[in-house]
Design a protein around this motif. Structure first.
Motif, PDB file in Angstrom:
ATOM      1  N   THR A  31      34.575   4.984  -8.758  1.00  0.00           N
ATOM      2  CA  THR A  31      33.510   5.176  -9.743  1.00  0.00           C
ATOM      3  C   THR A  31      32.517   4.019  -9.761  1.00  0.00           C
ATOM      4  O   THR A  31      31.576   4.016 -10.557  1.00  0.00           O
ATOM      5  CB  THR A  31      34.087   5.366 -11.149  1.00  0.00           C
ATOM      6  N   TYR A  32      32.729   3.056  -8.874  1.00  0.00           N
ATOM      7  CA  TYR A  32      31.844   1.894  -8.801  1.00  0.00           C
ATOM      8  C   TYR A  32      31.337   1.677  -7.388  1.00  0.00           C
ATOM      9  O   TYR A  32      31.992   2.058  -6.414  1.00  0.00           O
ATOM     10  CB  TYR A  32      32.582   0.622  -9.237  1.00  0.00           C
ATOM     11  N   ASN A  33      30.191   1.028  -7.271  1.00  0.00           N
ATOM     12  CA  ASN A  33      29.788   0.444  -6.002  1.00  0.00           C
ATOM     13  C   ASN A  33      30.622  -0.826  -5.861  1.00  0.00           C
ATOM     14  O   ASN A  33      30.619  -1.675  -6.751  1.00  0.00           O
ATOM     15  CB  ASN A  33      28.302   0.106  -5.994  1.00  0.00           C
ATOM     16  N   MET A  34      31.343  -0.941  -4.761  1.00  0.00           N
ATOM     17  CA  MET A  34      32.272  -2.048  -4.565  1.00  0.00           C
ATOM     18  C   MET A  34      31.850  -2.896  -3.368  1.00  0.00           C
ATOM     19  O   MET A  34      31.135  -2.432  -2.468  1.00  0.00           O
ATOM     20  CB  MET A  34      33.681  -1.511  -4.320  1.00  0.00           C
ATOM     21  N   ALA A  49      29.927  -7.083   2.686  1.00  0.00           N
ATOM     22  CA  ALA A  49      29.934  -5.638   2.896  1.00  0.00           C
ATOM     23  C   ALA A  49      30.052  -4.942   1.549  1.00  0.00           C
ATOM     24  O   ALA A  49      30.718  -5.454   0.648  1.00  0.00           O
ATOM     25  CB  ALA A  49      31.086  -5.211   3.795  1.00  0.00           C
ATOM     26  N   ASP A  50      29.404  -3.808   1.418  1.00  0.00           N
ATOM     27  CA  ASP A  50      29.566  -3.030   0.205  1.00  0.00           C
ATOM     28  C   ASP A  50      29.638  -1.554   0.527  1.00  0.00           C
ATOM     29  O   ASP A  50      29.195  -1.104   1.583  1.00  0.00           O
ATOM     30  CB  ASP A  50      28.454  -3.330  -0.805  1.00  0.00           C
ATOM     31  N   ILE A  51      30.237  -0.811  -0.399  1.00  0.00           N
ATOM     32  CA  ILE A  51      30.384   0.634  -0.249  1.00  0.00           C
ATOM     33  C   ILE A  51      30.029   1.272  -1.587  1.00  0.00           C
ATOM     34  O   ILE A  51      30.538   0.879  -2.641  1.00  0.00           O
ATOM     35  CB  ILE A  51      31.820   0.992   0.210  1.00  0.00           C
ATOM     36  N   THR A  52      29.126   2.227  -1.545  1.00  0.00           N
ATOM     37  CA  THR A  52      28.674   2.854  -2.769  1.00  0.00           C
ATOM     38  C   THR A  52      29.644   3.942  -3.214  1.00  0.00           C
ATOM     39  O   THR A  52      30.560   4.333  -2.478  1.00  0.00           O
ATOM     40  CB  THR A  52      27.284   3.472  -2.589  1.00  0.00           C
ATOM     41  N   ARG A  53      29.406   4.464  -4.401  1.00  0.00           N
ATOM     42  CA  ARG A  53      30.240   5.563  -4.896  1.00  0.00           C
ATOM     43  C   ARG A  53      30.156   6.759  -3.941  1.00  0.00           C
ATOM     44  O   ARG A  53      31.118   7.506  -3.779  1.00  0.00           O
ATOM     45  CB  ARG A  53      29.796   5.961  -6.298  1.00  0.00           C
ATOM     46  N   LEU A  55      29.938   6.527  -0.745  1.00  0.00           N
ATOM     47  CA  LEU A  55      30.480   6.097   0.550  1.00  0.00           C
ATOM     48  C   LEU A  55      29.426   5.630   1.543  1.00  0.00           C
ATOM     49  O   LEU A  55      29.676   5.594   2.746  1.00  0.00           O
ATOM     50  CB  LEU A  55      31.351   7.184   1.184  1.00  0.00           C
ATOM     51  N   VAL A  56      28.255   5.249   1.045  1.00  0.00           N
ATOM     52  CA  VAL A  56      27.274   4.602   1.917  1.00  0.00           C
ATOM     53  C   VAL A  56      27.691   3.138   2.060  1.00  0.00           C
ATOM     54  O   VAL A  56      28.021   2.480   1.071  1.00  0.00           O
ATOM     55  CB  VAL A  56      25.859   4.708   1.331  1.00  0.00           C
ATOM     56  N   ASN A  73      40.679   6.640  -1.883  1.00  0.00           N
ATOM     57  CA  ASN A  73      40.672   6.985  -3.304  1.00  0.00           C
ATOM     58  C   ASN A  73      42.077   7.300  -3.811  1.00  0.00           C
ATOM     59  O   ASN A  73      42.415   6.971  -4.955  1.00  0.00           O
ATOM     60  CB  ASN A  73      39.746   8.168  -3.550  1.00  0.00           C
ATOM     61  N   ALA A  74      42.894   7.931  -2.990  1.00  0.00           N
ATOM     62  CA  ALA A  74      44.247   8.296  -3.420  1.00  0.00           C
ATOM     63  C   ALA A  74      45.085   7.053  -3.723  1.00  0.00           C
ATOM     64  O   ALA A  74      45.921   7.061  -4.636  1.00  0.00           O
ATOM     65  CB  ALA A  74      44.924   9.147  -2.356  1.00  0.00           C
TER      66      ALA A  74
END
Length: 115
Positions: A31-34, A49-53, A55-56, A73-74
């Motif tokens: 639920t967050y950009n991480m 590096a980052d990954i958006t909600r 998955l970008v 996610n699981a």
């Protein structure tokens, strides 16, 4: 209260690989950009590096083509696959949301790359 725990660091020779993990509790990371961050001695913490909600993914120029960020996610866990490691990748690596949230900073995991 959310908590993020990093693991997977270690000592590796230049050209080697490591996979870092970021296990979340009390936080649903999807639920967050991480992001993955690192801080080398005497330097400021930087986002690598980052990954958006959605998955970008985005990477700092210094790691592009060598690092891959992903999320399960699981398992509510984020990963950083690091290949072709260089001595300049030596740092403590942290995970957090992007932008970083103060109380979520963990202890990090040390990555040391020998030449």
């Amino acid at each position: 209260q959310g908590q993020l725990v990093e693991s997977g660091g270690g000592l590796v020779q230049a050209g080697g690989s490591l996979r870092l993990s970021c296990a979340a509790s009390g936080i649903i990371i999807s639920t967050y950009n991480m992001g993955w961050y690192r801080q080398a001695p005497g330097k400021q913490r930087e986002l690598v590096a980052d990954i958006t909600r959605g998955l970008v993914t985005n990477y700092a120029d210094s790691v592009k083509g060598r690092f891959t960020i992903s999320r399960d996610n699981a398992k509510n866990t984020m990963y950083l696959q690091m290949n072709s490691l260089k001595p300049e990748d030596t740092a403590v690596y942290y995970c957090n949301r992007n932008p970083g949230f103060g109380s979520w900073w963990g202890q990090g995991t040390q990555v040391t790359v020998s030449s």
